[in-house]
Each structure stands twice: as structure tokens, then as C-alpha cells.
Design a protein around this motif. Structure first.
Motif, PDB file in Angstrom:
ATOM      1  N   VAL A  60       0.854  -1.182   0.000  1.00 17.52           N
ATOM      2  CA  VAL A  60       0.000   0.000   0.000  1.00 17.52           C
ATOM      3  C   VAL A  60       0.888   1.230   0.000  1.00 17.52           C
ATOM      4  O   VAL A  60       2.048   1.184   0.429  1.00 17.52           O
ATOM      5  N   GLU A  61       0.331   2.334  -0.480  1.00 16.49           N
ATOM      6  CA  GLU A  61       1.123   3.546  -0.633  1.00 16.49           C
ATOM      7  C   GLU A  61       0.240   4.753  -0.301  1.00 16.49           C
ATOM      8  O   GLU A  61      -0.849   4.901  -0.844  1.00 16.49           O
ATOM      9  N   ALA A  62       0.729   5.598   0.597  1.00 21.57           N
ATOM     10  CA  ALA A  62       0.054   6.851   0.930  1.00 21.57           C
ATOM     11  C   ALA A  62       0.988   7.990   0.550  1.00 21.57           C
ATOM     12  O   ALA A  62       2.132   8.035   0.997  1.00 21.57           O
ATOM     13  N   TYR A  86      -3.356  14.676  -1.276  1.00 25.11           N
ATOM     14  CA  TYR A  86      -2.810  13.330  -1.058  1.00 25.11           C
ATOM     15  C   TYR A  86      -3.595  12.319  -1.860  1.00 25.11           C
ATOM     16  O   TYR A  86      -4.693  12.594  -2.347  1.00 25.11           O
ATOM     17  N   PHE A  88      -4.005   7.656  -2.048  1.00 28.08           N
ATOM     18  CA  PHE A  88      -3.685   6.341  -1.484  1.00 28.08           C
ATOM     19  C   PHE A  88      -3.923   5.301  -2.558  1.00 28.08           C
ATOM     20  O   PHE A  88      -4.906   5.376  -3.298  1.00 28.08           O
ATOM     21  N   CYS A 109       6.050   9.840   0.681  1.00 28.31           N
ATOM     22  CA  CYS A 109       5.308   8.606   0.445  1.00 28.31           C
ATOM     23  C   CYS A 109       5.631   7.581   1.527  1.00 28.31           C
ATOM     24  O   CYS A 109       6.801   7.284   1.766  1.00 28.31           O
TER      25      CYS A 109
END
Length: 122
Positions: A60-62, A86, A88, A109
């Protein structure tokens, strides 16, 4: 504990991780070598007309935009994002990031550590 300045962390050309990437570098601020077994924190610099092509990954990536403007495409939907915005991505959710503008862009990130950390073309 780890404290530091992002400017002291070496930059890595993202094209070594994702072929087709142009004008994007990453600084790995917090990693597993710092004792962080669950997540990594990274800072990206995207030069004018830089691009990370459509790709996907298991983690996962925020992402939080710090500077400049970016066009981000996630699952075929494109949005222009700027400072304070932002996005996600869930595991294997295809996405791309590009800077079609004349000014540099930066984003921070956070990603999860998974058993497969590879980037795949989407």
C-alpha cells in the motif's frame, strides 16, 4: 529513534526501479535497516516533465504532495494534485505520476513492507 534531514539522504534514480521513469529521484528516509519492519518513508523529487509510468505493486502507498503540481492517474482516473493534497493506492492498484509543468514537484510517500516489493508495469 532516527532523526535527520532529508537533504542528507542520498538520492536514487527511480528509473533503476521502474523502467520508463524519467526525471524522478527518491530518498529512502526510514527503512527496515532503521528498525522499521512495517513501513518505509520516502521523499520523491519530480523534475519538470518527469514521469513515473503506469505501474502497480503489492504494498500500500500513501502519498502527500509537498511542492509543485502533479497529474496522478489511479485506475484510469486522472487528477491534478498540489501542495496539501494526497492519494492512497491499495495493493496492485495501477497508477502513474507525472509532472507536465515547468516547476519541480516533491511528495512524501509511506509504504508498507510486503513479501514482494517489486514494481510491475500495469
Amino acid at each position: 529513534m532516527k532523526l535527520g534531514s532529508s537533504s542528507d539522504v542520498p538520492e536514487q534514480d527511480v528509473s533503476t526501479l521502474l523502467p520508463g521513469t524519467i526525471g524522478v529521484t527518491v530518498r529512502w528516509l526510514v527503512t527496515s535497516s532503521d528498525g522499521s519492519s512495517k513501513l518505509a518513508l520516502r521523499k520523491f523529487h519530480v523534475k519538470p516533465h518527469g514521469v513515473m509510468p503506469y505501474h502497480k505493486h503489492k504494498y500500500v502507498e500513501a502519498v502527500y504532495i509537498v511542492k509543485g503540481k502533479l497529474k496522478v492517474t489511479v485506475n484510469g482516473v486522472t487528477r491534478e494534485l498540489g501542495p496539501g493534497d494526497y492519494f492512497f493506492t491499495a495493493p496492485f492498484e495501477p497508477h502513474s505520476i507525472e509532472n507536465p509543468y515547468e516547476d519541480d514537484a516533491e511528495f512524501v510517500c509511506a509504504i508498507s513492507y510486503e513479501d514482494d516489493m517489486h514494481l510491475y508495469p500495469a
